[in-house]
Design a protein around this motif. Sequence first.
Motif, PDB file in Angstrom:
ATOM      1  N   ASP A  82     116.865 -17.538 -59.090  1.00 35.18           N
ATOM      2  CA  ASP A  82     117.337 -16.780 -60.245  1.00 35.18           C
ATOM      3  C   ASP A  82     118.612 -16.037 -59.855  1.00 35.18           C
ATOM      4  O   ASP A  82     118.555 -15.041 -59.127  1.00 35.18           O
ATOM      5  CB  ASP A  82     116.255 -15.795 -60.694  1.00 35.18           C
ATOM      6  CG  ASP A  82     116.668 -14.972 -61.899  1.00 35.18           C
ATOM      7  OD1 ASP A  82     117.808 -15.125 -62.394  1.00 35.18           O
ATOM      8  OD2 ASP A  82     115.845 -14.157 -62.352  1.00 35.18           O
ATOM      9  N   PRO A  83     119.775 -16.505 -60.319  1.00 32.28           N
ATOM     10  CA  PRO A  83     121.037 -15.859 -59.937  1.00 32.28           C
ATOM     11  C   PRO A  83     121.089 -14.374 -60.305  1.00 32.28           C
ATOM     12  O   PRO A  83     121.624 -13.564 -59.547  1.00 32.28           O
ATOM     13  CB  PRO A  83     122.102 -16.646 -60.700  1.00 32.28           C
ATOM     14  CG  PRO A  83     121.463 -17.926 -61.077  1.00 32.28           C
ATOM     15  CD  PRO A  83     119.991 -17.662 -61.176  1.00 32.28           C
ATOM     16  N   GLU A  84     120.533 -14.008 -61.448  1.00 28.81           N
ATOM     17  CA  GLU A  84     120.570 -12.590 -61.855  1.00 28.81           C
ATOM     18  C   GLU A  84     119.738 -11.726 -60.923  1.00 28.81           C
ATOM     19  O   GLU A  84     120.143 -10.617 -60.573  1.00 28.81           O
ATOM     20  CB  GLU A  84     120.086 -12.429 -63.302  1.00 28.81           C
ATOM     21  CG  GLU A  84     121.127 -12.813 -64.327  1.00 28.81           C
ATOM     22  CD  GLU A  84     122.465 -12.089 -64.100  1.00 28.81           C
ATOM     23  OE1 GLU A  84     122.485 -10.861 -63.934  1.00 28.81           O
ATOM     24  OE2 GLU A  84     123.499 -12.794 -64.076  1.00 28.81           O
ATOM     25  N   ARG A  85     118.577 -12.226 -60.526  1.00 30.83           N
ATOM     26  CA  ARG A  85     117.728 -11.478 -59.575  1.00 30.83           C
ATOM     27  C   ARG A  85     118.489 -11.293 -58.261  1.00 30.83           C
ATOM     28  O   ARG A  85     118.473 -10.212 -57.681  1.00 30.83           O
ATOM     29  CB  ARG A  85     116.424 -12.250 -59.342  1.00 30.83           C
ATOM     30  CG  ARG A  85     115.507 -11.577 -58.328  1.00 30.83           C
ATOM     31  CD  ARG A  85     114.272 -12.398 -58.022  1.00 30.83           C
ATOM     32  NE  ARG A  85     114.651 -13.663 -57.419  1.00 30.83           N
ATOM     33  CZ  ARG A  85     114.080 -14.831 -57.684  1.00 30.83           C
ATOM     34  NH1 ARG A  85     113.097 -14.907 -58.544  1.00 30.83           N
ATOM     35  NH2 ARG A  85     114.490 -15.929 -57.089  1.00 30.83           N
ATOM     36  N   GLU A  86     119.181 -12.337 -57.814  1.00 27.47           N
ATOM     37  CA  GLU A  86     119.914 -12.252 -56.561  1.00 27.47           C
ATOM     38  C   GLU A  86     121.120 -11.327 -56.686  1.00 27.47           C
ATOM     39  O   GLU A  86     121.445 -10.608 -55.747  1.00 27.47           O
ATOM     40  CB  GLU A  86     120.339 -13.639 -56.080  1.00 27.47           C
ATOM     41  CG  GLU A  86     119.171 -14.546 -55.744  1.00 27.47           C
ATOM     42  CD  GLU A  86     118.137 -13.926 -54.821  1.00 27.47           C
ATOM     43  OE1 GLU A  86     118.484 -13.137 -53.915  1.00 27.47           O
ATOM     44  OE2 GLU A  86     116.945 -14.224 -55.006  1.00 27.47           O
ATOM     45  N   ARG A  87     121.796 -11.327 -57.843  1.00 24.21           N
ATOM     46  CA  ARG A  87     122.929 -10.403 -58.037  1.00 24.21           C
ATOM     47  C   ARG A  87     122.456  -8.956 -57.943  1.00 24.21           C
ATOM     48  O   ARG A  87     123.091  -8.123 -57.298  1.00 24.21           O
ATOM     49  CB  ARG A  87     123.591 -10.643 -59.385  1.00 24.21           C
ATOM     50  CG  ARG A  87     124.559 -11.780 -59.376  1.00 24.21           C
ATOM     51  CD  ARG A  87     125.336 -11.898 -60.687  1.00 24.21           C
ATOM     52  NE  ARG A  87     125.928 -13.209 -60.743  1.00 24.21           N
ATOM     53  CZ  ARG A  87     125.431 -14.239 -61.418  1.00 24.21           C
ATOM     54  NH1 ARG A  87     124.347 -14.093 -62.140  1.00 24.21           N
ATOM     55  NH2 ARG A  87     126.033 -15.409 -61.383  1.00 24.21           N
ATOM     56  N   LYS A  88     121.339  -8.676 -58.589  1.00 22.25           N
ATOM     57  CA  LYS A  88     120.798  -7.315 -58.567  1.00 22.25           C
ATOM     58  C   LYS A  88     120.427  -6.924 -57.130  1.00 22.25           C
ATOM     59  O   LYS A  88     120.779  -5.845 -56.663  1.00 22.25           O
ATOM     60  CB  LYS A  88     119.574  -7.232 -59.474  1.00 22.25           C
ATOM     61  CG  LYS A  88     118.968  -5.855 -59.539  1.00 22.25           C
ATOM     62  CD  LYS A  88     117.787  -5.809 -60.485  1.00 22.25           C
ATOM     63  CE  LYS A  88     117.278  -4.398 -60.554  1.00 22.25           C
ATOM     64  NZ  LYS A  88     115.854  -4.279 -60.584  1.00 22.25           N
ATOM     65  N   PHE A  89     119.731  -7.839 -56.438  1.00 22.20           N
ATOM     66  CA  PHE A  89     119.327  -7.559 -55.061  1.00 22.20           C
ATOM     67  C   PHE A  89     120.548  -7.381 -54.159  1.00 22.20           C
ATOM     68  O   PHE A  89     120.593  -6.474 -53.334  1.00 22.20           O
ATOM     69  CB  PHE A  89     118.431  -8.682 -54.525  1.00 22.20           C
ATOM     70  CG  PHE A  89     117.988  -8.450 -53.106  1.00 22.20           C
ATOM     71  CD1 PHE A  89     116.928  -7.611 -52.827  1.00 22.20           C
ATOM     72  CD2 PHE A  89     118.661  -9.051 -52.052  1.00 22.20           C
ATOM     73  CE1 PHE A  89     116.536  -7.370 -51.516  1.00 22.20           C
ATOM     74  CE2 PHE A  89     118.282  -8.823 -50.741  1.00 22.20           C
ATOM     75  CZ  PHE A  89     117.209  -7.983 -50.472  1.00 22.20           C
ATOM     76  N   ALA A  90     121.552  -8.248 -54.324  1.00 22.09           N
ATOM     77  CA  ALA A  90     122.754  -8.177 -53.490  1.00 22.09           C
ATOM     78  C   ALA A  90     123.478  -6.851 -53.698  1.00 22.09           C
ATOM     79  O   ALA A  90     123.893  -6.194 -52.733  1.00 22.09           O
ATOM     80  CB  ALA A  90     123.683  -9.348 -53.804  1.00 22.09           C
ATOM     81  N   ARG A  91     123.632  -6.455 -54.955  1.00 20.85           N
ATOM     82  CA  ARG A  91     124.323  -5.191 -55.249  1.00 20.85           C
ATOM     83  C   ARG A  91     123.559  -4.011 -54.648  1.00 20.85           C
ATOM     84  O   ARG A  91     124.149  -3.134 -54.019  1.00 20.85           O
ATOM     85  CB  ARG A  91     124.477  -5.022 -56.752  1.00 20.85           C
ATOM     86  CG  ARG A  91     125.296  -3.804 -57.121  1.00 20.85           C
ATOM     87  CD  ARG A  91     125.617  -3.761 -58.621  1.00 20.85           C
ATOM     88  NE  ARG A  91     126.571  -2.718 -58.890  1.00 20.85           N
ATOM     89  CZ  ARG A  91     126.271  -1.416 -58.962  1.00 20.85           C
ATOM     90  NH1 ARG A  91     125.021  -1.021 -58.786  1.00 20.85           N
ATOM     91  NH2 ARG A  91     127.208  -0.521 -59.203  1.00 20.85           N
ATOM     92  N   GLU A  92     122.228  -4.010 -54.809  1.00 15.47           N
ATOM     93  CA  GLU A  92     121.412  -2.937 -54.243  1.00 15.47           C
ATOM     94  C   GLU A  92     121.518  -2.906 -52.719  1.00 15.47           C
ATOM     95  O   GLU A  92     121.569  -1.835 -52.109  1.00 15.47           O
ATOM     96  CB  GLU A  92     119.949  -3.101 -54.658  1.00 15.47           C
ATOM     97  CG  GLU A  92     119.700  -2.814 -56.126  1.00 15.47           C
ATOM     98  CD  GLU A  92     118.296  -3.200 -56.571  1.00 15.47           C
ATOM     99  OE1 GLU A  92     117.512  -3.758 -55.760  1.00 15.47           O
ATOM    100  OE2 GLU A  92     117.978  -2.967 -57.754  1.00 15.47           O
ATOM    101  N   THR A  93     121.575  -4.088 -52.120  1.00 17.63           N
ATOM    102  CA  THR A  93     121.684  -4.176 -50.663  1.00 17.63           C
ATOM    103  C   THR A  93     123.004  -3.589 -50.187  1.00 17.63           C
ATOM    104  O   THR A  93     123.044  -2.795 -49.240  1.00 17.63           O
ATOM    105  CB  THR A  93     121.549  -5.643 -50.205  1.00 17.63           C
ATOM    106  OG1 THR A  93     120.263  -6.134 -50.611  1.00 17.63           O
ATOM    107  CG2 THR A  93     121.702  -5.771 -48.703  1.00 17.63           C
ATOM    108  N   VAL A  94     124.100  -3.954 -50.840  1.00 17.28           N
ATOM    109  CA  VAL A  94     125.413  -3.447 -50.449  1.00 17.28           C
ATOM    110  C   VAL A  94     125.479  -1.936 -50.664  1.00 17.28           C
ATOM    111  O   VAL A  94     126.000  -1.195 -49.826  1.00 17.28           O
ATOM    112  CB  VAL A  94     126.542  -4.192 -51.196  1.00 17.28           C
ATOM    113  CG1 VAL A  94     127.894  -3.563 -50.915  1.00 17.28           C
ATOM    114  CG2 VAL A  94     126.561  -5.667 -50.799  1.00 17.28           C
ATOM    115  N   LEU A  95     124.925  -1.462 -51.784  1.00 15.11           N
ATOM    116  CA  LEU A  95     124.913  -0.015 -52.036  1.00 15.11           C
ATOM    117  C   LEU A  95     124.056   0.720 -51.010  1.00 15.11           C
ATOM    118  O   LEU A  95     124.397   1.840 -50.598  1.00 15.11           O
ATOM    119  CB  LEU A  95     124.431   0.273 -53.458  1.00 15.11           C
ATOM    120  CG  LEU A  95     125.416  -0.063 -54.567  1.00 15.11           C
ATOM    121  CD1 LEU A  95     124.776   0.120 -55.943  1.00 15.11           C
ATOM    122  CD2 LEU A  95     126.687   0.780 -54.445  1.00 15.11           C
ATOM    123  N   SER A  96     122.971   0.101 -50.587  1.00 16.09           N
ATOM    124  CA  SER A  96     122.123   0.703 -49.563  1.00 16.09           C
ATOM    125  C   SER A  96     122.872   0.816 -48.234  1.00 16.09           C
ATOM    126  O   SER A  96     122.792   1.840 -47.545  1.00 16.09           O
ATOM    127  CB  SER A  96     120.857  -0.145 -49.385  1.00 16.09           C
ATOM    128  OG  SER A  96     120.107   0.309 -48.291  1.00 16.09           O
TER     129      SER A  96
END
Length: 197
Positions: free
Chosen positions: A39-53
């Motif tokens: 799911d590209p949207e799930r991965e975008r959300k996870f990626a953004r959260e990871t970078v922000l973390s």
Amino acid sequence: MGRHAEAIAEGVAIANAAARLAIRNHILVETIGNDEPYDPERERKFARETVLSLAAEQQDAAERTHRWRKRAWGKFSESYGTHDYRDRDTRNLRRRERQYAGVAKELRRMADDPEVIDELIEKARDAAWGDVEANLQRRLRVEGAHPELDPDYETMREARMQALRLVDLAKLAAHQRRRREHVSELAEELADGVEGA
């Protein structure tokens, strides 16, 4: 590029590699471990959260270094350990604080750039596929070499066929989709070039 900019670039590169690894693992866990479709949207959300973390970690390091620097100011005695800083350390601590803050700022900028996030996901997805592909090749060499010697061959056949459907065919479809998109982009550029001539 100055030393300060180089240090920030190096910190961003390390954080980028850490984010890619986390995203790769997330893709593997979700698609293989949890048997969920990609799911590209799930991965975008996870990626953004990871970078922000990762940005938050760098900001925390900057703030911690700031506190150490303030405590060190005006202390001229001998230090008693690694983080027992003295006045002579304040210049170095100030430089480290600025570098941590610079990395945090750049990571926050990256998190807000959809193109950067998509590129990060694509690299992580390629790495995940590389892991799966290497594992499949290793298993196929072993299992494909002597099926008559494998007592579980028939039992595991369904799992192998499912892996073929879920992994190999999905990769092939994604590859074909990327090729079609690339051809469409080239056709649009060509059409734009012809109209402009």
